[in-house]
Every structure is written in structure tokens, then in C-alpha cells.
Design a protein around this motif. Structure first.
Motif, PDB file in Angstrom:
ATOM      1  N   SER A  34      23.349  -9.717 -75.521  1.00 47.59           N
ATOM      2  CA  SER A  34      24.541 -10.304 -76.131  1.00 47.59           C
ATOM      3  C   SER A  34      24.139 -11.487 -76.995  1.00 47.59           C
ATOM      4  CB  SER A  34      25.528 -10.758 -75.047  1.00 47.59           C
ATOM      5  OG  SER A  34      26.666 -11.363 -75.621  1.00 47.59           O
ATOM      6  N   ALA A  35      24.850 -11.658 -78.104  1.00 47.46           N
ATOM      7  CA  ALA A  35      24.577 -12.810 -78.974  1.00 47.46           C
ATOM      8  C   ALA A  35      25.163 -14.088 -78.393  1.00 47.46           C
ATOM      9  CB  ALA A  35      25.147 -12.553 -80.372  1.00 47.46           C
ATOM     10  N   HIS A  36      26.179 -13.960 -77.537  1.00 52.68           N
ATOM     11  CA  HIS A  36      26.848 -15.126 -76.966  1.00 52.68           C
ATOM     12  C   HIS A  36      27.080 -14.909 -75.483  1.00 52.68           C
ATOM     13  CE1 HIS A  36      27.632 -16.201 -81.128  1.00 52.68           C
ATOM     14  NE2 HIS A  36      28.178 -15.008 -81.305  1.00 52.68           N
ATOM     15  N   ILE A  37      27.293 -15.990 -74.746  1.00 49.43           N
ATOM     16  CA  ILE A  37      27.600 -15.897 -73.324  1.00 49.43           C
ATOM     17  C   ILE A  37      29.021 -15.373 -73.160  1.00 49.43           C
ATOM     18  CG2 ILE A  37      27.916 -17.185 -71.188  1.00 49.43           C
ATOM     19  CD1 ILE A  37      25.851 -19.179 -72.187  1.00 49.43           C
ATOM     20  N   GLU A  38      29.163 -14.265 -72.470  1.00 52.97           N
ATOM     21  CA  GLU A  38      30.470 -13.679 -72.204  1.00 52.97           C
ATOM     22  C   GLU A  38      30.582 -13.504 -70.702  1.00 52.97           C
ATOM     23  OE1 GLU A  38      31.744 -10.611 -75.096  1.00 52.97           O
ATOM     24  OE2 GLU A  38      29.733 -10.810 -75.925  1.00 52.97           O
ATOM     25  N   VAL A  39      31.149 -14.496 -70.045  1.00 54.18           N
ATOM     26  CA  VAL A  39      31.119 -14.574 -68.582  1.00 54.18           C
ATOM     27  C   VAL A  39      31.774 -13.363 -67.925  1.00 54.18           C
ATOM     28  CG1 VAL A  39      31.889 -15.895 -66.581  1.00 54.18           C
ATOM     29  CG2 VAL A  39      31.030 -17.087 -68.605  1.00 54.18           C
ATOM     30  N   LEU A  52      23.613 -18.439 -68.797  1.00 48.97           N
ATOM     31  CA  LEU A  52      24.835 -18.055 -68.098  1.00 48.97           C
ATOM     32  C   LEU A  52      24.883 -18.721 -66.733  1.00 48.97           C
ATOM     33  CD1 LEU A  52      27.383 -16.299 -67.763  1.00 48.97           C
ATOM     34  CD2 LEU A  52      25.894 -14.480 -66.916  1.00 48.97           C
ATOM     35  N   VAL A  53      23.756 -18.743 -66.048  1.00 49.64           N
ATOM     36  CA  VAL A  53      23.694 -19.396 -64.743  1.00 49.64           C
ATOM     37  C   VAL A  53      24.108 -20.855 -64.865  1.00 49.64           C
ATOM     38  CG1 VAL A  53      22.171 -20.118 -62.863  1.00 49.64           C
ATOM     39  CG2 VAL A  53      21.929 -17.833 -63.856  1.00 49.64           C
ATOM     40  N   GLN A  54      23.555 -21.553 -65.857  1.00 52.86           N
ATOM     41  CA  GLN A  54      23.866 -22.969 -66.026  1.00 52.86           C
ATOM     42  C   GLN A  54      25.334 -23.190 -66.367  1.00 52.86           C
ATOM     43  OE1 GLN A  54      21.876 -25.465 -65.187  1.00 52.86           O
ATOM     44  NE2 GLN A  54      20.471 -23.847 -64.542  1.00 52.86           N
ATOM     45  N   MET A  94      17.304 -17.053 -57.562  1.00 48.73           N
ATOM     46  CA  MET A  94      17.653 -15.693 -57.144  1.00 48.73           C
ATOM     47  C   MET A  94      18.593 -15.067 -58.161  1.00 48.73           C
ATOM     48  SD  MET A  94      18.290 -16.232 -53.038  1.00 48.73           S
ATOM     49  CE  MET A  94      19.279 -14.741 -52.878  1.00 48.73           C
ATOM     50  N   ALA A  95      19.556 -15.866 -58.654  1.00 49.88           N
ATOM     51  CA  ALA A  95      20.530 -15.365 -59.627  1.00 49.88           C
ATOM     52  C   ALA A  95      19.870 -14.983 -60.940  1.00 49.88           C
ATOM     53  CB  ALA A  95      21.623 -16.410 -59.865  1.00 49.88           C
ATOM     54  N   GLU A  96      18.736 -15.607 -61.248  1.00 53.80           N
ATOM     55  CA  GLU A  96      17.992 -15.251 -62.456  1.00 53.80           C
ATOM     56  C   GLU A  96      17.142 -14.008 -62.241  1.00 53.80           C
ATOM     57  OE1 GLU A  96      15.801 -18.569 -63.947  1.00 53.80           O
ATOM     58  OE2 GLU A  96      17.551 -19.883 -64.010  1.00 53.80           O
ATOM     59  N   GLY A  97      17.171 -13.448 -61.019  1.00 48.10           N
ATOM     60  CA  GLY A  97      16.457 -12.214 -60.732  1.00 48.10           C
ATOM     61  C   GLY A  97      15.038 -12.401 -60.247  1.00 48.10           C
ATOM     62  N   ARG A  98      14.679 -13.609 -59.839  1.00 48.64           N
ATOM     63  CA  ARG A  98      13.291 -13.861 -59.441  1.00 48.64           C
ATOM     64  C   ARG A  98      13.049 -13.444 -57.997  1.00 48.64           C
ATOM     65  NH1 ARG A  98      10.978 -16.357 -63.551  1.00 48.64           N
ATOM     66  NH2 ARG A  98      12.349 -17.435 -65.021  1.00 48.64           N
ATOM     67  N   SER A  99      11.865 -12.938 -57.743  1.00 49.46           N
ATOM     68  CA  SER A  99      11.458 -12.550 -56.396  1.00 49.46           C
ATOM     69  C   SER A  99      11.146 -13.797 -55.582  1.00 49.46           C
ATOM     70  CB  SER A  99      10.212 -11.665 -56.460  1.00 49.46           C
ATOM     71  OG  SER A  99       9.121 -12.419 -56.974  1.00 49.46           O
ATOM     72  N   ASN A 100      10.932 -13.620 -54.264  1.00 41.53           N
ATOM     73  CA  ASN A 100      10.561 -14.765 -53.430  1.00 41.53           C
ATOM     74  C   ASN A 100       9.273 -15.405 -53.923  1.00 41.53           C
ATOM     75  OD1 ASN A 100      12.791 -14.276 -51.905  1.00 41.53           O
ATOM     76  ND2 ASN A 100      11.712 -13.591 -50.079  1.00 41.53           N
ATOM     77  N   ALA A 101       8.314 -14.560 -54.345  1.00 45.10           N
ATOM     78  CA  ALA A 101       7.054 -15.100 -54.858  1.00 45.10           C
ATOM     79  C   ALA A 101       7.288 -15.897 -56.140  1.00 45.10           C
ATOM     80  CB  ALA A 101       6.057 -13.969 -55.109  1.00 45.10           C
ATOM     81  N   GLY A 102       8.159 -15.385 -57.011  1.00 44.50           N
ATOM     82  CA  GLY A 102       8.459 -16.081 -58.256  1.00 44.50           C
ATOM     83  C   GLY A 102       9.171 -17.398 -58.009  1.00 44.50           C
ATOM     84  N   ILE A 103      10.080 -17.408 -57.025  1.00 44.69           N
ATOM     85  CA  ILE A 103      10.780 -18.649 -56.674  1.00 44.69           C
ATOM     86  C   ILE A 103       9.794 -19.671 -56.126  1.00 44.69           C
ATOM     87  CG2 ILE A 103      12.500 -19.653 -55.123  1.00 44.69           C
ATOM     88  CD1 ILE A 103      13.999 -16.951 -55.281  1.00 44.69           C
TER      89      ILE A 103
END
Length: 214
Positions: free
Chosen positions: A83-88, A133-135, A161-170
Motif C-alpha cells: 500500500s502507498a499509505h497506511i490504511e488501518v 502501522l504498528v506505531q 511480535m506484531a511486526e512478524g518477528r520470531s523469538n530469535a529475531g526479537i
């Protein structure tokens, strides 16, 4: 990994296709509108679809409608909506459809390593949300915040987690051990009183609780 790309901007579509081919993906089809996208997905059964949220003829939400149809017909196909813009509202609806989905601003495509990592996570069944979007959702939380029970550090973990990161990534992002992340995740799931189902589903429910808390 077999990918279909749907984008009405020819230059962007060709650029995406070239980028993905150079990084090891197999682009099995390109579409300039939602109808052609659905045809290609039915013909080629790709593992992943990258689709613009706004497509001809009305340039409203044809891409999202196509994503819904793909999810109904081929639930195992990963879907990344650009998306070009945030569309909640559209983002929330997409993410509620299950795992293997993502919502990303087009500006993120220029961050090649992150973009490729996003595609791979979605293809593996992860759910990825654009950090912007998270922010926005964090900044607009409602007063009756269901996350009031979680600690500041648990909120940090839930954001990632909401950004899709794994436990290792977090763990890498927060400079803590993976075991500590696992403890935080278990605490979050308990504090949010999520139903006792499999852990991966509870994790998605926790992320949706976070995103809806705005």
C-alpha cells in the motif's frame, strides 16, 4: 519459491519481478489488474502472492478483494499486500484472515534485505505488519487499553511480535536471550487470558489484541 506479482504500475511491477528473480524467487506470473491476478493464481498455484491494495478499474480496494478470494480458494498461499499509505481498517481485516499474510508500505520495498526477509517469513506462515502501522496504532490506543496488564518490556516484545518477528529475531533486537523472550511471550499470553489453543494461534490472537488496542 514461486511468486505471482500484481501491480498496475508497470515499472514497479517489472522492478519487483527483477528483484525477486535476482534473489532466488521464481516469478511465475505478473498481473496489472485483480481479474488477471486471480487467473494466474488459479493457473500456477504459487506459494506467494504480492499484490497492490489498489488496482484497476476503480483504484480502491480491488487488490484486497482479490487477496480475500485467494485466501478462500488457496488458504496455504502466502499473501503480501502493498500500500502507498497506511490504511488501518484494510490492514486489520487482512491480518484477521490468518497466518501467512502481510501488510507493507511500498516505501519498504527499497529496503531490499528487509523486504526479502518479509517475503520469506510470510511464505513460512508468519504474519508481518509494517512498523509504521504498528506505531500509528500504538499512538492511538484507546483509554480502556486491554494491554494495561502487560509490562513495558512485554509491550516491547509484543510490538516486535506484531511486526512478524520470531523469538530469535526479537531477542536480537532487544539484546536479550531467546529464553527470556519465550518467558515474556508466555507471560503475555497468560495475562491476556487467551484461549488454550496451540501456541502459534494464541500468538496471532495476542498480536490482533495489540493491533486492536487503539
Amino acid at each position: 519459491m514461486r511468486v505471482v506479482i500484481a501491480e498496475d504500475d508497470v515499472l514497479l511491477r517489472e522492478g519487483l519481478a527483477s528483484l525477486l528473480e535476482r534473489t532466488g524467487f521464481q516469478v511465475v506470473g505478473q498481473a496489472g489488474d485483480a481479474a488477471r491476478l486471480l487467473e494466474l493464481v488459479r493457473e500456477t498455484a504459487p506459494e506467494l502472492v504480492v499484490v497492490d491494495i489498489r488496482m484497476p478499474p476503480t483504484q480502491t480496494n480491488e487488490g484486497l478483494e482479490a487477496a480475500r478470494e485467494i485466501r478462500r480458494e488457496q488458504p496455504g498461499t502466502g499473501i503480501l499486500v502493498l500500500s502507498a499509505h497506511i490504511e488501518v481498517e484494510h490492514a486489520m481485516e487482512l491480518l484477521a484472515s490468518g497466518q501467512g499474510v502481510g501488510y507493507l508500505l511500498k516505501s519498504r520495498v527499497t529496503e531490499v534485505a528487509e523486504f526479502i526477509d518479509t517475503l520469506e517469513r510470510i511464505a513460512r506462515g508468519g504474519s508481518v505488519v509494517d512498523p509504521a502501522l504498528v506505531q500509528e496504532l500504538v499512538a492511538a490506543r484507546k483509554r480502556n487499553d486491554p494491554l494495561a496488564v502487560v509490562s513495558a518490556r512485554e509491550r516491547d516484545v509484543l510490538t516486535l511480535m506484531a511486526e512478524g518477528r520470531s523469538n530469535a529475531g526479537i531477542a536480537r533486537r532487544l539484546w536479550i536471550s531467546e529464553g527470556t523472550v519465550e518467558k515474556h511471550v508466555r507471560s503475555i499470553l497468560t495475562k491476556l487470558s487467551l484461549p488454550e489453543t496451540d501456541d502459534s494461534h494464541r500468538r496471532v490472537l495476542a498480536v490482533l489484541t495489540f493491533l486492536e488496542s487503539r
